[in-house]
Design an enzyme around this catalytic site. Structure first.
Site, mmCIF file in Angstrom:
data_model
loop_
_atom_site.group_PDB
_atom_site.id
_atom_site.type_symbol
_atom_site.label_atom_id
_atom_site.label_comp_id
_atom_site.label_asym_id
_atom_site.label_seq_id
_atom_site.Cartn_x
_atom_site.Cartn_y
_atom_site.Cartn_z
ATOM 1 N N ASP A 1 -0.155 -0.132 -5.325
ATOM 2 C CA ASP A 1 -1.540 0.724 -4.681
ATOM 3 C C ASP A 1 -2.327 0.620 -5.672
ATOM 4 O O ASP A 1 -2.176 0.832 -6.840
ATOM 5 C CB ASP A 1 -0.802 2.126 -4.642
ATOM 6 C CG ASP A 1 -1.444 2.827 -3.346
ATOM 7 O OD1 ASP A 1 -0.901 2.657 -2.761
ATOM 8 O OD2 ASP A 1 -2.788 3.382 -3.681
ATOM 9 N N CYS A 14 -1.361 3.866 10.867
ATOM 10 C CA CYS A 14 -1.155 5.285 11.509
ATOM 11 C C CYS A 14 -2.260 5.498 12.532
ATOM 12 O O CYS A 14 -3.261 6.761 12.317
ATOM 13 C CB CYS A 14 -1.126 6.291 10.570
ATOM 14 S SG CYS A 14 -1.618 6.962 9.440
ATOM 15 N N ASP A 26 1.679 -0.999 4.818
ATOM 16 C CA ASP A 26 0.915 0.260 5.494
ATOM 17 C C ASP A 26 -0.360 0.439 4.556
ATOM 18 O O ASP A 26 -0.628 1.565 3.970
ATOM 19 C CB ASP A 26 2.128 1.238 4.834
ATOM 20 C CG ASP A 26 1.987 2.558 5.949
ATOM 21 O OD1 ASP A 26 1.235 2.400 6.777
ATOM 22 O OD2 ASP A 26 2.596 3.137 4.838
ATOM 23 N N ASP A 80 -4.435 -4.148 -6.762
ATOM 24 C CA ASP A 80 -5.700 -3.913 -4.567
ATOM 25 C C ASP A 80 -4.972 -5.266 -4.151
ATOM 26 O O ASP A 80 -4.681 -6.527 -5.062
ATOM 27 C CB ASP A 80 -6.966 -4.824 -5.397
ATOM 28 C CG ASP A 80 -8.099 -4.849 -3.918
ATOM 29 O OD1 ASP A 80 -7.200 -4.711 -3.058
ATOM 30 O OD2 ASP A 80 -9.004 -5.287 -4.199
ATOM 31 N N CYS A 99 1.461 -1.520 0.214
ATOM 32 C CA CYS A 99 0.143 -0.056 -0.281
ATOM 33 C C CYS A 99 0.220 1.513 -0.096
ATOM 34 O O CYS A 99 1.016 1.499 0.732
ATOM 35 C CB CYS A 99 -1.125 0.147 1.043
ATOM 36 S SG CYS A 99 -1.848 -1.720 0.814
ATOM 37 N N PRO A 136 1.450 8.336 -0.422
ATOM 38 C CA PRO A 136 2.532 8.377 -2.287
ATOM 39 C C PRO A 136 4.899 7.469 -2.265
ATOM 40 O O PRO A 136 4.671 8.809 -2.588
ATOM 41 C CB PRO A 136 2.294 9.478 -1.664
ATOM 42 C CG PRO A 136 2.221 10.162 0.026
ATOM 43 C CD PRO A 136 1.162 8.946 0.181
ATOM 44 N N GLY A 137 4.704 7.226 -1.469
ATOM 45 C CA GLY A 137 6.267 6.692 -1.572
ATOM 46 C C GLY A 137 6.914 7.186 -0.291
ATOM 47 O O GLY A 137 7.747 6.557 -0.401
ATOM 48 N N GLY A 138 6.249 7.788 1.121
ATOM 49 C CA GLY A 138 7.565 7.837 1.492
ATOM 50 C C GLY A 138 8.068 6.475 2.784
ATOM 51 O O GLY A 138 8.992 6.943 2.949
ATOM 52 N N LYS A 139 7.674 5.451 2.694
ATOM 53 C CA LYS A 139 8.073 4.551 2.798
ATOM 54 C C LYS A 139 8.884 4.286 1.451
ATOM 55 O O LYS A 139 10.634 3.386 2.000
ATOM 56 C CB LYS A 139 7.723 3.741 3.832
ATOM 57 C CG LYS A 139 6.698 4.675 5.238
ATOM 58 C CD LYS A 139 6.081 3.335 6.099
ATOM 59 C CE LYS A 139 5.402 4.347 7.013
ATOM 60 N NZ LYS A 139 4.214 4.962 6.405
HETATM 61 C C1 LIG Z 1 -1.468 4.851 4.648
HETATM 62 S S1 LIG Z 1 -1.549 4.732 2.902
HETATM 63 C C2 LIG Z 1 0.147 4.340 2.853
HETATM 64 C C3 LIG Z 1 1.136 5.561 3.469
HETATM 65 C C4 LIG Z 1 2.890 5.433 2.026
HETATM 66 N N1 LIG Z 1 2.545 3.989 2.312
HETATM 67 C C5 LIG Z 1 3.565 6.196 2.837
HETATM 68 O O1 LIG Z 1 4.303 5.770 3.689
HETATM 69 O O2 LIG Z 1 4.022 7.260 1.331
HETATM 70 C C6 LIG Z 1 -2.330 3.946 2.171
HETATM 71 C C7 LIG Z 1 -3.000 3.488 0.965
HETATM 72 O O3 LIG Z 1 -2.750 2.619 0.644
HETATM 73 C C8 LIG Z 1 -3.952 1.993 -0.504
HETATM 74 N N2 LIG Z 1 -4.919 1.019 -0.917
HETATM 75 C C9 LIG Z 1 -5.932 0.976 -0.036
HETATM 76 N N3 LIG Z 1 -6.759 0.228 -0.678
HETATM 77 C C10 LIG Z 1 -5.626 -0.327 -1.044
HETATM 78 C C11 LIG Z 1 -5.597 -1.567 -0.811
HETATM 79 N N4 LIG Z 1 -7.205 -2.650 -1.357
HETATM 80 N N5 LIG Z 1 -4.339 -2.218 -2.066
HETATM 81 C C12 LIG Z 1 -3.627 -1.722 -2.460
HETATM 82 N N6 LIG Z 1 -3.557 -0.380 -2.018
HETATM 83 C C13 LIG Z 1 -4.897 0.411 -1.283
HETATM 84 C C14 LIG Z 1 -4.728 3.898 -0.181
HETATM 85 O O4 LIG Z 1 -4.306 4.286 -1.762
HETATM 86 C C15 LIG Z 1 -3.354 4.214 0.497
HETATM 87 O O5 LIG Z 1 -2.097 5.100 -0.604
#
Ligand SMILES: C[S@@+](CC[C@H](N)C(=O)[O-])C[C@H]1O[C@@H](n2cnc3c(N)ncnc32)[C@H](O)[C@@H]1O
Length: 425
Positions: free
Chosen positions: A273, A372, A319, A300, A251, A254-257
């Site tokens: 994502d 988070c 995440d 997904d 997940c 926007p790629g922070g991790k």
């Molecule tokens: C908490 S954010 C991730 C932040 C990211 N890891 C970072 O550190 O920048 C959760 C992400 O999960 C994505 N997401 C939600 N449901 C999802 C799914 N079923 N499959 C893949 N990505 C999903 C959202 O679009 C969102 O970008």
């Protein structure tokens, strides 16, 4: 100030009727090109401030109004005025006069200007009494919904007040130094030389004493540094990545991790994502730091059959989407937009993702589950349920001293996060 009060009132109104603050501010920016950047900054400050203290301001307003207002825009404008009188350095007479002029622009009928004037002046006169009265109520005292306060009180009987108070602070700005390119000490020196006050938190996380525009950060465009909360910076280290591994960031946007993982070791990283727009932002972040993922997939995480190439991963970062209850200081709208029932939906979805990713992890491999959030339903209870259904999973101990069983609580140094590291046998 009239324009900023009015615009902030309309933004607050949109959020309180269900829209996300980030999205509304973004739209307002595009729609209102006549505003200066200073006015935009002021509107943002007011909108964040009102939502941060909405519980208290709303209760004060109830005390001040004899009957409910027909035009809700007037109520939002009064909330903005009250916020300014309580929390800003603007001279009170200017706040009141401008709010009266702003009310005229709303054209909401006779007597509205008089009413705005009377309510705000009345507040100034009776502030102490009113404040003492409303603070008897939890929602006003902590500026959080009652269900949220009750849940935290049950789950953190010793820390709930500290969590609520931390949520109501202005967020700090923390940087992650790209240690592939520059030492932390050296970068900290560059910041100090640019006149920026700094504080070292952990693992190279540097907190700025005052937030700045990213363009003012030395080497930002060259990828020397990324804005990232210190709590979020724990993920890459906890996942224990090494050169040559196959790693999935499930997940990722926007790629922070993801960018942090790529700064940490030379790995074959798949970033996934399900939101194509957020993946565009992820690509921009990879480009700025000049790191490359092996594969970028829009799909997904709960349906690997749709995108997985059949090769097992050595490490997976999950995440997962969550209530974001650990990052309220950055997103004060969250506390008013979430419903308690949302937690069940989040936790079902998280378990679905976790269950789907587990089979594509190699034997001996590790999966880091991250949220988070501070709510046990999405964190400890979730992992308990998962472990009870997977005999080949064991939870590894995390050594970060600030965490209690994987839970990092929000405070002035970092946001709230939860981490669980699971190993497959
Ligand atoms: C908490 S954010 C991730 C932040 C990211 N890891 C970072 O550190 O920048 C959760 C992400 O999960 C994505 N997401 C939600 N449901 C999802 C799914 N079923 N499959 C893949 N990505 C999903 C959202 O679009 C969102 O970008």
């Amino acid at each position: 100030m009239i324009k900023t009060q009015l615009e902030a009132a309309l933004i607050v109104g949109k959020v309180l009727t269900g829209a996300s603050l980030t999205a509304v501010l973004q739209t307002a920016k595009h729609n209102n090109l006549t505003l200066s950047s200073q006015q935009r900054g002021a509107i943002q400050d007011l909108s964040y401030g009102v939502l941060r203290f909405y519980g208290q301001l709303d209760a004060l307003l109830d005390q001040l109004l004899k009957k409910s207002l027909k035009d809700m825009r007037l109520r939002y404008l009064l909330l903005v005025g009250l916020y300014q009188l309580q929390y800003s350095k603007s001279p009170p007479h200017a706040v009141v006069n401008h709010a009266v002029s702003a009310a005229r622009l709303l054209k909401s009928g006779k007597g509205t200007q008089g009413l705005v004037n009377a309510v705000l002046r009345n507040f100034l006169r009776r502030r102490e009494v009113l404040q003492n009265e409303v603070m008897k109520n939890d929602v006003a005292r902590y500026s959080h919904p009652q269900w949220w306060i009750d849940k935290l009180r049950r789950q953190y009987p010793r820390n709930y007040q500290a969590i609520l108070n931390a949520n109501n602070q202005r967020p700090s700005m923390t940087l992650r130094v790209n240690q592939q390119k520059i030492d932390v000490d050296e970068y900290q020196r560059l910041l100090e030389e640019s006149g920026l006050g700094t504080q070292l938190i952990w693992n190279g996380a540097i907190r700025l004493t005052k937030p700045v525009n990213v363009q003012g950060l030395p080497g930002f465009t060259a990828g020397l540094v990324t804005v990232q909360d210190a709590g979020a910076q724990l993920a890459a280290r906890l996942l224990d990545v090494h050169d040559g591994m196959r790693v999935l960031d499930a997940c990722a946007a926007p790629g922070g991790k993801s960018t942090h993982l790529l700064e940490t070791a030379n790995m074959a990283l798949t970033v996934l994502d399900n939101d194509s727009e957020r993946l565009v932002r992820l690509t921009q972040n990879l480009d700025r730091i000049k790191v490359k993922a092996m594969q970028l997939v829009c799909g997904d995480a709960a349906q690997p059959a749709q995108w997985w190439d059949g090769k097992l991963f050595d490490r997976i970062l999950a995440d997962v989407p969550c209530s974001a209850s650990g990052v309220v200081c950055r997103h004060p709208d969250i506390k008013w937009l979430r419903r308690e029932s949302d937690l069940l939906q989040f936790s079902k979805n998280q378990l679905k993702i976790l269950n789907a990713l587990w089979p594509i992890l190699n034997k001996g491999g590790k999966l880091l589950y991250a949220t988070c959030s501070v709510f046990a339903e999405e964190n400890g209870l979730q992992i308990e349920a998962f472990l009870s259904q997977h005999s080949d999973a064991r939870q590894l101990t995390l050594t970060q001293a600030e965490m209690i069983e994987g839970q990092l609580l929000p405070d002035s140094q970092h946001n709230g996060f939860f981490y669980a590291l699971l190993q497959k046998s």
